[in-house]
Design a protein around this motif. Structure first.
Motif, PDB file in Angstrom:
ATOM      1  N   MET A   2      10.237  -3.934  16.328  1.00 16.88           N
ATOM      2  CA  MET A   2       8.791  -4.069  16.422  1.00 16.88           C
ATOM      3  C   MET A   2       8.076  -3.808  15.094  1.00 16.88           C
ATOM      4  SD  MET A   2       8.216  -4.971  19.515  1.00 16.88           S
ATOM      5  CE  MET A   2       6.464  -4.646  19.765  1.00 16.88           C
ATOM      6  N   GLN A  53       7.361 -15.920  14.006  1.00 12.99           N
ATOM      7  CA  GLN A  53       6.963 -15.056  15.105  1.00 12.99           C
ATOM      8  C   GLN A  53       7.636 -13.680  15.106  1.00 12.99           C
ATOM      9  OE1 GLN A  53       7.163 -17.072  18.940  1.00 12.99           O
ATOM     10  NE2 GLN A  53       6.960 -19.059  17.940  1.00 12.99           N
ATOM     11  N   ARG A  77       8.437 -10.116  14.740  1.00 12.93           N
ATOM     12  CA  ARG A  77       7.638  -8.985  14.276  1.00 12.93           C
ATOM     13  C   ARG A  77       8.341  -8.176  13.192  1.00 12.93           C
ATOM     14  NH1 ARG A  77       3.251  -7.228  17.333  1.00 12.93           N
ATOM     15  NH2 ARG A  77       2.889  -8.329  19.283  1.00 12.93           N
ATOM     16  N   ARG A  80       5.259 -13.119   7.725  1.00 11.08           N
ATOM     17  CA  ARG A  80       5.161 -14.103   8.798  1.00 11.08           C
ATOM     18  C   ARG A  80       4.253 -15.237   8.356  1.00 11.08           C
ATOM     19  NH1 ARG A  80       2.299 -12.515  13.206  1.00 11.08           N
ATOM     20  NH2 ARG A  80       2.856 -14.538  14.063  1.00 11.08           N
ATOM     21  N   ARG A 131       3.150  -8.001   6.307  1.00 11.44           N
ATOM     22  CA  ARG A 131       2.907  -6.933   7.271  1.00 11.44           C
ATOM     23  C   ARG A 131       3.496  -5.581   6.867  1.00 11.44           C
ATOM     24  NH1 ARG A 131       5.337  -7.282  11.873  1.00 11.44           N
ATOM     25  NH2 ARG A 131       3.705  -6.224  13.055  1.00 11.44           N
TER      26      ARG A 131
END
Length: 440
Positions: A303, A313, A315, A320, A334
């Motif tokens: 996650m 997609q 995580r 991404r 991210r």
């Protein structure tokens, strides 16, 4: 960024009855600092004649002291809306210069400006949007932050469960009054955790916005009797806080990341830009995840963004490519957290991406399906550094980022962070007491 001149600033100060000016600048570690001057000293300040001690920029006082000068950027002029209108207080963000007028080696804003200028010389402009996560905690009677949150709400909850809605609303309204372009805001997954999203802006303007954002959010939280924390992972039992960066690269008004005729709708240049970031990801992590605590957020889990790869997609991928193509094509980085110096982080991201373009690098694409049966393998092959020591070692061996920082700043940064790691390593922590004291 506003196109104010020094004359515009002097006129606005007079029109708005401003009495005090905060000359704000950023330290090596990304801490916002300031000197307050009266309006009578503003003309001298705008000419770069305010002198100070360099140690404040290096986050430590040593035996050696050198003079630095603050040069305000007129385009960053803002009046603080929470101060009285009569006798108002304004701010100017400053570059830090040496006595000869050249950038001080530890001026992170100047480093980003240099990287931005290199990109512009090649015809490129980097646009950046940001999702900023943070926690709101209670304070004790002395105003010191506690680890008890102000609510137990969850993702996108609202009142009465989300008890921070009023504080978050005031933060957004204040940011907008100061000229920020806020997209959305909501309660995040963790109890007392929130997110405010800033719309895309020029890379330098976004760095200025991010350093100001934390100052504003903390100020408004304090007015509600709360403490806003940008610590990457303050709670054992809850999600960490990230700084998610939306990246798009433009040339002559066109988004050069887009190519609708190719697989994934990405241009060859987009894939090279991605590959550059991934190639330097371990070293980049030393800047984008700068605390011992940063790696408690980047724990091994499907996650969290801990894999040095790109996906549409997945995580766990640090990069991404979210939905939206053509002019809306953007990359989503991210892995960074909000504890980093935004000037150094964005300079490094831009420099790494352009290195991928210049050298024609090829990105690593991770599978988008659920990795439950392959997670251990993916983690072994593609994991970001698992602690601060590993990230610092990667930075020491990355010539591109060492050159981007400059030898002197790189030396100071690495030394400071090595000492931080050693302090952590030599401290007995509560977990060790609970785990070992009875049995050994």
């Amino acid at each position: 960024m506003r196109l104010y001149t020094a004359e515009d600033v002097l006129e606005k100060v007079k029109e708005n009855n401003v009495k005090f000016i905060r000359l704000q600048f950023t330290s090596m570690l990304g801490t916002l600092k300031n000197l307050a001057i009266t309006v009578e000293d503003l003309p001298r300040a705008l000419n770069g004649q305010v002198r100070f001690d360099s140690s404040v920029v290096l986050d430590r006082v040593g035996s050696y002291e050198s003079d630095i000068y603050l040069l305000p950027d007129p385009g960053t002029f803002m009046i603080f809306p929470w101060r009285p209108r009569e006798g108002a207080v304004a701010r100017l963000l400053c570059d830090v210069l040496q006595p000869d007028g050249t950038p001080f080696f530890a001026c992170s804003r100047s480093i980003l400006k240099k990287c931005r200028q290199k990109a512009m010389a090649g015809g490129y402009q980097l646009q950046v949007g940001a999702e900023v996560e943070f926690y709101l905690f209670h304070q004790d009677e002395q105003g010191r932050p506690l680890t008890s949150t102000h609510d137990r709400a969850g993702y996108c909850d609202l009142t009465p469960v989300d008890r921070g809605e009023n504080a978050r609303r005031d933060m957004v309204l204040t940011l907008q009054e100061m000229g920020f372009d806020v997209a959305t805001s909501h309660h995040e997954i963790g109890p007392g955790q929130h997110e405010i999203i800033l719309k895309d802006d020029d890379v330098l303007a976004m760095a200025d916005n991010l350093i100001t954002f934390k100052f504003v959010v903390r100020t408004i939280a304090g007015r509600h009797g709360l403490h806003a924390s940008f610590m990457p992972r303050p709670l054992n039992y809850a999600n960490g806080s990230g700084l998610h960066l939306f990246l798009s690269l433009w040339r002559d008004g066109d988004n050069v990341l887009a190519d609708p005729g190719r697989m994934r709708g990405l241009s060859p240049l987009a894939e090279q830009f991605i590959a550059g970031i991934l190639h330097h990801a371990p070293a980049l992590t030393a800047l984008a995840n700068p605390l011992v605590n940063s790696y408690k957020r980047l724990r091994s889990s499907p996650m969290v963004p801990c894999l040095t790869g790109c996906a549409e997609q997945l995580r766990a991928a640090m990069l991404r490519v979210p939905a939206g193509r053509g002019a809306d094509t953007r990359l989503l980085l991210r892995s960074p957290d909000p504890a980093g110096n935004p000037y150094l982080v964005l300079a490094a991201v831009l420099g790494c991406g352009l290195d991928g373009v210049e050298n024609g690098l090829v990105p690593c694409w991770l599978p988008d399906e659920e990795p439950a049966d392959r997670w251990e393998q993916l983690y072994r092959e593609y994991c970001l550094p698992v602690d601060l020591a590993g990230a610092l070692q990667a930075l020491e061996g990355d010539r591109l980022l060492l050159d981007l920082l400059g030898a002197r700043l790189a030396e100071h940064y690495l030394q400071y962070k090595r000492e931080e790691w050693q302090r952590y390593q030599s401290t007995v922590h509560e977990w060790e007491i609970n785990e070992y004291l009875v049995n050994y």
